[in-house]
Scaffold this motif. Structure first.
Motif, short mmCIF file in Angstrom:
data_model
loop_
_atom_site.label_atom_id
_atom_site.label_comp_id
_atom_site.label_asym_id
_atom_site.label_seq_id
_atom_site.Cartn_x
_atom_site.Cartn_y
_atom_site.Cartn_z
N THR A 166 -6.57 2.95 -1.56
CA THR A 166 -4.99 3.48 -1.83
C THR A 166 -4.14 2.19 -1.95
O THR A 166 -3.41 2.24 -2.92
CB THR A 166 -4.58 4.08 -0.73
N LEU A 167 -4.24 1.16 -1.14
CA LEU A 167 -3.44 -0.05 -1.17
C LEU A 167 -3.57 -0.62 -2.59
O LEU A 167 -2.47 -1.30 -3.28
CB LEU A 167 -3.43 -0.93 -0.14
N CYS A 168 -4.77 -0.82 -3.06
CA CYS A 168 -5.09 -1.46 -4.30
C CYS A 168 -4.49 -0.56 -5.38
O CYS A 168 -4.14 -1.38 -6.45
CB CYS A 168 -6.74 -1.61 -4.29
N ASN A 169 -4.52 0.69 -5.46
CA ASN A 169 -4.07 1.39 -6.51
C ASN A 169 -2.43 1.59 -6.22
O ASN A 169 -1.95 1.79 -7.40
CB ASN A 169 -4.87 2.78 -6.37
N THR A 170 -1.97 1.25 -5.43
CA THR A 170 -0.38 1.49 -5.42
C THR A 170 0.26 0.20 -5.30
O THR A 170 1.31 0.06 -5.33
CB THR A 170 0.01 2.17 -4.04
N SER A 171 -0.56 -0.93 -5.66
CA SER A 171 -0.04 -2.27 -5.37
C SER A 171 0.84 -2.53 -6.71
O SER A 171 1.72 -3.31 -6.83
CB SER A 171 -1.00 -3.50 -5.39
N HIS A 172 0.64 -1.66 -7.84
CA HIS A 172 1.55 -1.55 -8.98
C HIS A 172 2.59 -0.91 -8.84
O HIS A 172 3.55 -1.04 -9.92
CB HIS A 172 0.42 -1.36 -10.24
N ALA A 173 2.91 -0.08 -8.03
CA ALA A 173 4.15 0.57 -7.67
C ALA A 173 4.91 -0.27 -6.94
O ALA A 173 5.11 -0.17 -5.76
CB ALA A 173 3.86 1.94 -6.96
N ALA A 174 5.75 -0.87 -7.88
CA ALA A 174 6.23 -2.17 -7.13
C ALA A 174 7.68 -1.69 -6.85
O ALA A 174 8.29 -2.40 -5.70
CB ALA A 174 6.58 -3.30 -8.37
N LEU A 175 8.33 -0.61 -7.14
CA LEU A 175 9.66 -0.43 -6.54
C LEU A 175 9.71 0.40 -5.33
O LEU A 175 9.19 1.51 -5.39
CB LEU A 175 10.39 0.45 -7.73
N ILE A 176 10.67 -0.04 -4.55
CA ILE A 176 10.77 0.53 -3.00
C ILE A 176 12.14 1.15 -2.86
O ILE A 176 13.21 0.19 -2.84
CB ILE A 176 10.32 -0.27 -1.95
#
Length: 230
Positions: free
Chosen positions: A20-30
């Motif tokens: 999950t972390l590897c796939n969400t690492s591109h979701a950069a905006l928090i």
């Protein structure tokens, strides 16, 4: 048997966490409410609604220590383009919005709509976001360049009719506050964003502790059972 099942479960859970972390690492905006952090660039972006309707000079005058925008500065258009790219957009940002479906609409929710009223562009009902940068106009000594996003609200899950403009010479007077224009303010992030690998290692550590405790408890039960007389 139970220890093996628990071990297998924790290994699968940890693997899932890492995947999950590897796939969400591109979701950069928090989203942090009043600002959005781009973990790829390490910049915080202040919501445009906090500066909408104010002039460039007014905003700049509030950036000293103890004032309203302490620690913030105006971003340039290159930084805006990086921000948009991390939101899911693709260059050249000169018209029709390319990239992930409805990235413009998603970004507007985070960054803010400076012009919440709807109007029609090419037959699409849109809402606009306009932000002033620190890029000075070459044609107007008292003007700065702006960027804008248009989101088609008729089709909320599509990029059809969305526009992203970061290069066209849209100008606004530095001294004149305009209601539909906010300011692209950034700062070095004040939020520590952990790396995905760090979180994964933390998860592995927790899993190891759980396994160890389970093993110790089972061993303790075994010793107790041996001491029981029938």
């Amino acid at each position: 048997m139970k220890l093996r099942l628990l071990t297998r479960f924790l290994m699968l859970a940890t693997a899932g966490l890492m995947f999950t972390l590897c796939n969400t690492s591109h979701a950069a905006l928090i989203d942090y409410g009043a600002f959005t952090t781009d973990s790829n660039t390490g910049l915080d972006w202040l919501d445009l609604t906090a500066t909408s309707g104010k002039s460039y000079d007014d905003v700049e005058s509030q950036m000293n220590s103890g004032l309203l925008y302490e620690g913030w500065r105006h971003a340039n258009r290159a930084e805006v383009r990086d921000f948009w790219f991390d939101a899911g957009g693709l260059a050249p940002f000169t018209g029709i919005a390319l990239g992930d479906i409805n990235w413009v609409g998603r970004l507007q929710i985070l960054w803010g709509k400076t012009y919440p009223f709807t109007y029609t562009v090419n037959g699409n009902t849109v809402q606009g976001t306009i932000a002033m940068t620190n890029d000075v106009s070459l044609a107007c000594a008292t003007c700065n360049l702006t960027v804008y996003l248009l989101d088609n609200i008729d089709i909320s899950d599509s990029s059809l009719g969305d526009f992203a403009e970061a290069q066209q010479l849209n100008e606004a007077y530095r001294w004149q506050g305009q209601a539909p224009i906010g300011h692209a303010l950034v700062r070095n992030s004040v939020v520590a964003v952990p790396e995905p690998t760090t979180i994964a290692l933390f998860g592995l550590g927790i899993a190891g502790i759980a396994i160890l405790r389970r093993k110790q408890r089972l061993n303790g039960q075994g010793h107790n059972n041996k001491g029981i007389r029938i």
